[in-house]
Design an enzyme around this catalytic site. Structure first.
Site, PDB file in Angstrom:
ATOM      1  N   ASP A   2      -0.906   6.354  -5.173  1.00 53.89           N
ATOM      2  CA  ASP A   2      -1.942   7.351  -5.464  1.00 53.89           C
ATOM      3  C   ASP A   2      -1.352   8.407  -6.386  1.00 53.89           C
ATOM      4  OD1 ASP A   2      -3.881   6.443  -3.285  1.00 53.89           O
ATOM      5  OD2 ASP A   2      -2.068   6.856  -2.130  1.00 53.89           O
ATOM      6  N   GLU A  22      -3.876   4.098  -8.326  1.00 46.71           N
ATOM      7  CA  GLU A  22      -5.110   4.748  -7.860  1.00 46.71           C
ATOM      8  C   GLU A  22      -5.097   6.203  -8.309  1.00 46.71           C
ATOM      9  OE1 GLU A  22      -6.187   4.784  -3.637  1.00 46.71           O
ATOM     10  OE2 GLU A  22      -7.773   6.220  -4.114  1.00 46.71           O
ATOM     11  N   HIS A  36      -0.986  11.294  -1.773  1.00 49.85           N
ATOM     12  CA  HIS A  36      -2.288  10.835  -1.287  1.00 49.85           C
ATOM     13  C   HIS A  36      -3.225  11.973  -0.895  1.00 49.85           C
ATOM     14  CE1 HIS A  36      -5.235   9.433   1.686  1.00 49.85           C
ATOM     15  NE2 HIS A  36      -5.260   8.326   0.965  1.00 49.85           N
ATOM     16  N   GLU A  48       0.474  -0.509  -4.766  1.00 48.11           N
ATOM     17  CA  GLU A  48      -0.570   0.491  -5.003  1.00 48.11           C
ATOM     18  C   GLU A  48       0.049   1.847  -4.713  1.00 48.11           C
ATOM     19  OE1 GLU A  48      -3.918   3.171  -3.434  1.00 48.11           O
ATOM     20  OE2 GLU A  48      -2.007   2.619  -2.566  1.00 48.11           O
ATOM     21  N   HIS A  90       0.833  -1.206   0.000  1.00 47.32           N
ATOM     22  CA  HIS A  90       0.000   0.000   0.000  1.00 47.32           C
ATOM     23  C   HIS A  90       0.866   1.254   0.000  1.00 47.32           C
ATOM     24  CE1 HIS A  90      -3.107   2.716   2.103  1.00 47.32           C
ATOM     25  NE2 HIS A  90      -3.524   2.514   0.868  1.00 47.32           N
TER      26      HIS A  90
HETATM   27  O1  G3P Z   1      -6.412   1.649  -3.232  1.00 49.19           O
HETATM   28  C1  G3P Z   1      -6.654   1.235  -1.916  1.00 49.19           C
HETATM   29  C2  G3P Z   1      -6.506   2.346  -0.920  1.00 49.19           C
HETATM   30  O2  G3P Z   1      -5.306   3.021  -1.150  1.00 49.19           O
HETATM   31  C3  G3P Z   1      -7.657   3.306  -0.956  1.00 49.19           C
HETATM   32  O3  G3P Z   1      -7.634   4.234   0.063  1.00 49.19           O
HETATM   33  O4  G3P Z   1      -7.186   6.430   1.020  1.00 49.19           O
HETATM   34  O5  G3P Z   1      -5.461   4.661   1.191  1.00 49.19           O
HETATM   35  O6  G3P Z   1      -5.934   5.764  -0.986  1.00 49.19           O
HETATM   36  P1  G3P Z   1      -6.496   5.309   0.321  1.00 49.19           P
HETATM   37 MG    MG Z   2      -4.680   4.673  -2.346  1.00 53.92          MG
END
Ligand code: G3P
Ligand code: MG
Length: 252
Positions: A42, A115, A55, A40, A13
């Site tokens: 952002d 993302e 993020h 993953e 993450h």
């Molecule tokens: O993509 C999964 C997760 O990253 C979604 O929530 O807020 O951590 O970007 P967030």
């Molecule tokens: Mg995310």
């Protein structure tokens, strides 16, 4: 392009957010060093339209800057320290551009869950520009990234701009009509908050060959149980703990 886009049952993450500052090159390197196959991250835009890994809508939590990301030019962003907040060993770690991050992922052979995280009101341009950059840089001979978003408009853009790349519909709560939406977006996965999961719910999300992914799962026993219930993959800040448990090893 070839191979399954879902390269792993455990996805790092924001890189490996428990081990290195989120959404940085150091985080990608750390994820790869921990044996993670897929990360993953952002992506959002600077004021002047450069996609970067970031993020929050504001700079304050994870950098030495202040204020909204959407009001900072890339020139300003590129001078910020996105590592010191996490620990002195990461002092000076920059906010990477999406292009630089993809180059590093390519070098490290990491698969990607991209993302799209638009600042409010910038959904369309964020998806269009981030996808154009990703398409220009992602190696054609590797399985394509999963393009995920909570923002339906971003996934609609992806459907047109990158029709062959899989789309992941992010949900933070049980949402009536999610199945019609997933169908309309031709989503390859539904990525749910872990608290939404049960064996019945997972089976529903997976109907028709769709994958179900869960975020953010940092407890190894919970991850194991979700995967046993049929979850295709879990997204974790500490993927090493989960990989170790699945392999029956003690964490390093
Ligand atoms: O993509 C999964 C997760 O990253 C979604 O929530 O807020 O951590 O970007 P967030
Ligand atoms: Mg995310």
């Amino acid at each position: 392009m070839s191979g399954d886009w879902l390269a792993a049952r455990v996805i790092g993450h924001r890189g490996a957010a428990a081990h290195a500052p989120e959404n940085t090159i150091a985080g990608l390197a750390r994820a790869a060093a921990l044996g993670v196959a897929m990360v993953e991250v952002d992506a959002k835009l600077s004021r002047d339209g450069i996609p970067v890994l970031f993020h929050d809508d504001r700079l304050d939590r994870t950098t030495n800057g202040k204020g909204p990301v959407a009001q900072a030019d890339h020139e300003t962003l590129s001078r910020l320290d996105a590592g010191s907040w996490f620990g002195p060993a990461f002092a000076g770690e920059p906010i990477p551009t999406l292009a630089a991050a993809i180059a590093e992922m390519t070098r490290l052979k990491l698969a990607l869950n991209l993302e799209i995280k638009p600042c409010p009101g910038r959904e369309r341009e964020t998806a269009e520009i981030a996808l154009a950059v990703a398409q220009a840089h992602w190696p054609a001979d590797r399985p394509p990234p999963l393009v995920s978003s909570f923002a339906v408009e971003c996934l609609e853009v992806a459907q047109v701009a990158a029709p062959d790349w899989p789309r992941g519909l992010l949900l933070e709560r049980a949402t009536p009509g999610w199945d019609r939406l997933a169908q309309r977006l031709d989503a390859a996965s539904v990525n749910i908050a872990a608290g939404m999961a049960s064996a019945v719910a997972i089976a529903g999300y997976r109907r028709g060959g769709r994958r179900c992914l869960a975020y953010t799962v940092n407890d190894a026993m919970e991850a194991e149980s979700l995967l046993a219930m049929g979850m295709d993959a879990v997204i974790s800040d500490c993927p090493d703990l989960i990989l170790a448990r699945l392999a029956g090893r003690r964490p390093a």
